[in-house]
Design a protein around this motif. Structure first.
Motif, short mmCIF file in Angstrom:
data_model
loop_
_atom_site.label_atom_id
_atom_site.label_comp_id
_atom_site.label_asym_id
_atom_site.label_seq_id
_atom_site.Cartn_x
_atom_site.Cartn_y
_atom_site.Cartn_z
N THR A 102 0.83 -1.21 0.00
CA THR A 102 0.00 0.00 0.00
C THR A 102 0.87 1.26 0.00
OG1 THR A 102 -1.65 -1.25 1.27
CG2 THR A 102 -1.95 1.13 1.15
N ALA A 103 1.93 1.23 0.80
CA ALA A 103 2.84 2.38 0.84
C ALA A 103 3.52 2.59 -0.52
CB ALA A 103 3.88 2.16 1.94
N ARG A 104 3.93 1.53 -1.15
CA ARG A 104 4.56 1.64 -2.48
C ARG A 104 3.57 2.18 -3.50
NH1 ARG A 104 9.33 -1.05 -2.24
NH2 ARG A 104 9.45 -3.14 -1.33
N ALA A 112 -3.30 5.31 -1.69
CA ALA A 112 -3.64 3.89 -1.74
C ALA A 112 -4.14 3.49 -0.37
CB ALA A 112 -2.41 3.05 -2.13
N CYS A 113 -5.01 2.48 -0.35
CA CYS A 113 -5.68 2.10 0.90
C CYS A 113 -5.58 0.61 1.14
CB CYS A 113 -7.17 2.47 0.84
SG CYS A 113 -7.47 4.20 0.45
N HIS A 114 -5.33 0.25 2.39
CA HIS A 114 -5.21 -1.15 2.77
C HIS A 114 -6.45 -1.57 3.54
CE1 HIS A 114 -2.49 -4.41 4.80
NE2 HIS A 114 -3.25 -4.91 3.85
N LEU A 115 -6.99 -2.74 3.19
CA LEU A 115 -8.16 -3.25 3.91
C LEU A 115 -7.75 -4.03 5.17
CD1 LEU A 115 -9.18 -2.96 0.82
CD2 LEU A 115 -11.05 -4.43 1.56
N ALA A 116 -6.63 -3.65 5.76
CA ALA A 116 -6.11 -4.26 6.99
C ALA A 116 -5.06 -3.30 7.53
CB ALA A 116 -5.53 -5.65 6.71
N VAL A 270 -0.19 9.48 0.38
CA VAL A 270 -0.70 8.96 1.65
C VAL A 270 -1.22 7.54 1.47
CG1 VAL A 270 -2.84 10.29 1.31
CG2 VAL A 270 -2.34 9.37 3.57
N ALA A 271 -0.80 6.68 2.39
CA ALA A 271 -1.25 5.28 2.43
C ALA A 271 -2.09 5.12 3.68
CB ALA A 271 -0.04 4.35 2.50
N THR A 272 -3.30 4.55 3.54
CA THR A 272 -4.16 4.38 4.71
C THR A 272 -4.22 2.92 5.14
OG1 THR A 272 -6.29 3.97 3.58
CG2 THR A 272 -5.61 6.26 3.81
N VAL A 291 -13.20 5.46 5.38
CA VAL A 291 -11.92 5.98 4.87
C VAL A 291 -11.77 5.69 3.37
CG1 VAL A 291 -10.45 3.97 5.45
CG2 VAL A 291 -9.46 6.25 5.40
N PHE A 292 -12.42 4.61 2.91
CA PHE A 292 -12.38 4.30 1.48
C PHE A 292 -13.28 5.26 0.70
CE2 PHE A 292 -11.04 0.67 3.83
CZ PHE A 292 -9.99 0.15 3.10
#
Ligand SMILES: [Zn+2]
Length: 304
Positions: A102-104, A112-116, A270-272, A291-292
């Protein structure tokens, strides 16, 4: 462009049905984002498990080996609060890989957003409070080691202090840690982030939003990070079983908008990560969806 969403079907490892950690939330969130039209199937990106060399940028070999082999002491196990079953071990390595991915992707696409992710109570040599490995800390160390970034900021708005993240980066000027949390919530013993904003029990939307409304933009201007890792924990919600703040869902959505807008208007990627949240699954997953929604809207508004 729609921002990439990082997800793996193995995130929701089976737990005994009586367990209080809402492990099914990852799978249900994946479904909810599609049901609400917030995500297309082709928007999801699957991570690989974090390789050991990444994990060891933060965690001690003794600790991660003992966890993987089910050899943690009873006390260590109890402090984590999750059973080290094979599916849980697998999802734990995957989720760290997911936050790095997600950070990359955030560096590449702006958002980019992470579901965890957001397991901010995990220390180098032990876990705590449902957190086994510190995904944001690993992601920060990987990107610094690869010279992808020179300066990072972790903005942690989960209701619980990002204690382990603060401790891990206490002597690392390249990672600026910010934690806004409820003072009386877990953990009892707080660590020193670069900036802590401890809040009183029962704080509501307006007071919360004015507390962070100047703080976050000012810190971004001061630190000028190359990347923000944003823990959008939903446990500041008024109905959360563990948090003691009193935000509404609209308040959480406005919080997420504020943070993402503050980053994107400064062209800071920003990565969430979703962070914590404790309630019945349906309302909980709705909250994690916020947040999504904010990300989808802010990506459009900022022309990503
Ligand atoms: Zn939390």
């Amino acid at each position: 462009m729609r921002p990439p969403f990082v997800y793996h079907p193995a995130y929701s490892a089976p737990l005994p049905s009586s367990h209080r950690f809402p492990m099914a939330k990852f799978r249900l969130l994946h479904q909810l984002l599609q049901d609400q039209g917030l995500a297309n199937v082709d928007q999801f990106v699957e991570p690989l498990p974090a390789p050991r060399r990444w994990l060891e940028l933060v965690h001690e070999p003794r600790y991660h080996r003992a966890f993987a082999r089910g050899e943690l002491s009873h006390q260590e196990q109890r402090r984590i609060g999750l059973p080290a079953t094979t599916p849980l071990v697998q999802r734990t390595w995957l989720a760290v890989g997911g936050t790095v991915l997600t950070a990359r992707l955030a560096l590449e696409h702006g958002l980019a957003c992470h579901l965890a992710g957001g397991t901010h109570h995990a220390y180098p040599d032990h876990g705590s409070g449902f957190c086994i490995f510190n995904d944001c800390a690993v992601a920060a160390r990987v990107l610094l080691a690869e010279s992808r970034v020179q300066q990072l900021m972790v903005i942690d708005l989960d209701v619980h202090q990002g204690d382990a993240t603060a401790a891990i980066f206490a002597d690392e000027p390249r990672v600026f840690t910010v934690s806004v949390h409820c003072q009386s919530n877990f953990p009892l013993r707080k660590q020193c982030s670069d900036v802590d904003l401890p809040l009183d029990d029962g704080l509501e939307d307006d007071a919360y939003l004015s507390a962070i409304g100047d703080l976050i933009p000012n810190l971004l201007d001061q630190v000028r990070p190359d990347l923000v890792l944003y823990n959008a924990g939903v446990d500041p919600h008024r109905d959360d079983r563990l948090g003691k703040l009193c935000l509404t869902s609209t308040g959480l959505l406005n919080r997420d908008r504020l943070v993402l807008d503050a980053c994107l208007r400064r062209s800071i990627p920003v990565a969430t990560v979703i962070g914590g949240g404790y309630d019945d699954l349906n309302p909980l997953v709705e909250r994690h969806g916020l947040v999504f929604r904010a990300a989808t809207e802010q990506a459009r508004l900022h022309g990503l």
